[in-house]
Design an enzyme around this catalytic site. Structure first.
Site, PDB file in Angstrom:
ATOM      1  N   HIS A   1      -2.965  12.669  -0.378  1.00 30.32           N
ATOM      2  CA  HIS A   1      -2.175  11.439  -0.316  1.00 30.32           C
ATOM      3  C   HIS A   1      -1.104  11.552   0.766  1.00 30.32           C
ATOM      4  CE1 HIS A   1      -3.955  11.553  -4.337  1.00 30.32           C
ATOM      5  NE2 HIS A   1      -3.871  10.239  -4.336  1.00 30.32           N
TER       6      HIS A   1
ATOM      7  N   ASP B   1      -5.103   9.004   0.747  1.00 35.09           N
ATOM      8  CA  ASP B   1      -5.011   7.774  -0.026  1.00 35.09           C
ATOM      9  C   ASP B   1      -3.599   7.196  -0.049  1.00 35.09           C
ATOM     10  OD1 ASP B   1      -7.603   8.451  -0.638  1.00 35.09           O
ATOM     11  OD2 ASP B   1      -7.371   8.283  -2.810  1.00 35.09           O
TER      12      ASP B   1
END
Length: 251
Positions: free
Chosen positions: A206, A60
Site C-alpha cells: 500500500h 493499493d
C-alpha cells in the site's frame, strides 16, 4: 483498436489467465484472501505460473499526494515497473499523479470508487463502483484499467465470475501479503516480502503507508539482488504492456 462501451470497459485480451492453486469495518479493518479462493476459476488470479524469474509489485489505495511521488522516484531510479490499484475518488483528486504513473510505464488497475466492502453490495452497486472508477481512469490516462482488485480482498467467487462476465475484468488478488497495513515497520515489511516472494508472485502493498514506502529500497534492491525481475500484472499474464494497447469508446 478495441471498442468499449461508455460505461462498460472490457479487457481487450483473449489470453487465458494463469492462476495458482477485507470493507466497512465496525472495528479495525482486516485484509484477507476470500475464503473461497482455493476453488480455482478463470476470473481470479493470485499468482502466475511462469518459468521466468519475474514478480509483480502492486500498490493499493493511492494515489497519495506525498508518498506516491516518492515511490515513483524510487521505481524510476531503478527502471522498474509496478501495478497501482487506484481508488476512483482519489484519481479525480490527484489526476497529475495518476498521469505520471501511466506516463512512467506503470499499470493502473481498478480498486473501486470508495473502497467499500463489496461483498455486502448488490451486483448493481458493485458495477457502479467499478464503472465509475474505470471511467475516471480513462478520462485521466486515455485508457481503462483491465484488471480489478477488491478492497480488503472482500469479493465472493460469484461476484468475481459476475464481474468477469459483465466487464471482462479478472480479479487480481495476491500470493505475498506483508500486512503492511498493520504498520509493523519498514524493516518488517521488507523482510516479509523478501521471504515470501518467488517467481510468479503477486505482492500486495500500500503506497498510502509511509512504512511501506520506506521499505521499498530494501525490498526492491533485495528482490533484484536475488535475480528477480519486475513486471506489471498484464505483462505477467502474457498481455501487452498496458500503455501499448489502443482503446476507444463507443456511444
Amino acid at each position: 483498436m478495441f471498442e468499449l462501451n461508455r460505461r462498460t470497459f472490457l479487457s481487450a485480451s483473449g489470453a487465458a489467465l494463469a492462476c495458482t492453486h477485507p470493507f466497512e469495518a465496525l472495528a479495525a479493518p482486516v485484509i484477507a484472501l476470500p475464503k473461497d479462493v482455493a476453488q480455482r476459476d478463470a476470473a481470479t488470479v493470485m499468482a502466475v505460473r511462469t518459468p521466468s524469474p519475474v514478480v509483480g509489485m502492486t500498490f493499493d489505495d493511492g494515489p497519495h499526494p506525498k508518498l506516491t511521488p516518492i515511490l515513483l522516484d524510487m521505481l524510476k531510479a531503478r527502471g522498474l515497473r509496478a501495478t497501482f490499484y487506484l481508488i476512483g475518488n482519489r484519481v479525480v483528486t490527484w489526476p497529475d499523479i495518476v498521469r505520471r504513473i501511466a506516463d512512467e510505464g506503470h499499470e493502473i488497475g481498478n480498486h473501486s470508487w470508495t473502497h467499500p466492502n463489496l461483498a455486502r453490495y448488490s451486483d448493481k452497486k458493485v458495477l457502479s463502483e467499478i464503472d465509475r472508477t474505470s471511467d475516471a481512469i480513462f478520462k485521466v490516462t486515455g485508457r481503462p484499467p483491465v484488471t480489478f482488485r477488491p478492497p480488503y480482498g472482500s469479493f465472493t467467487k460469484r461476484q468475481r465470475l459476475m464481474l468477469y462476465e459483465a466487464r471482462n475484468l479478472p480479479t487480481i488478488l495476491w500470493s505475498v501479503d506483508p500486512q503492511d497495513w498493520r504498520r509493523p515497520g519498514a524493516s518488517v515489511v521488507a523482510k516479509r516480502i523478501l521471504k515470501g516472494s518467488k517467481p510468479g508472485a503477486i505482492i500486495l502493498s500500500h503506497d498510502i503507508q509511509s512504512g511501506t514506502v520506506k521499505a521499498m529500497p530494501q525490498t526492491l534492491d533485495g528482490l533484484s539482488g536475488r535475480g528477480l525481475k519486475f513486471a506489471t500484472v498484464s505483462q505477467m499474464m502474457g498481455w501487452p504492456l498496458w500503455q501499448s494497447r489502443r482503446f476507444r469508446r463507443a456511444g
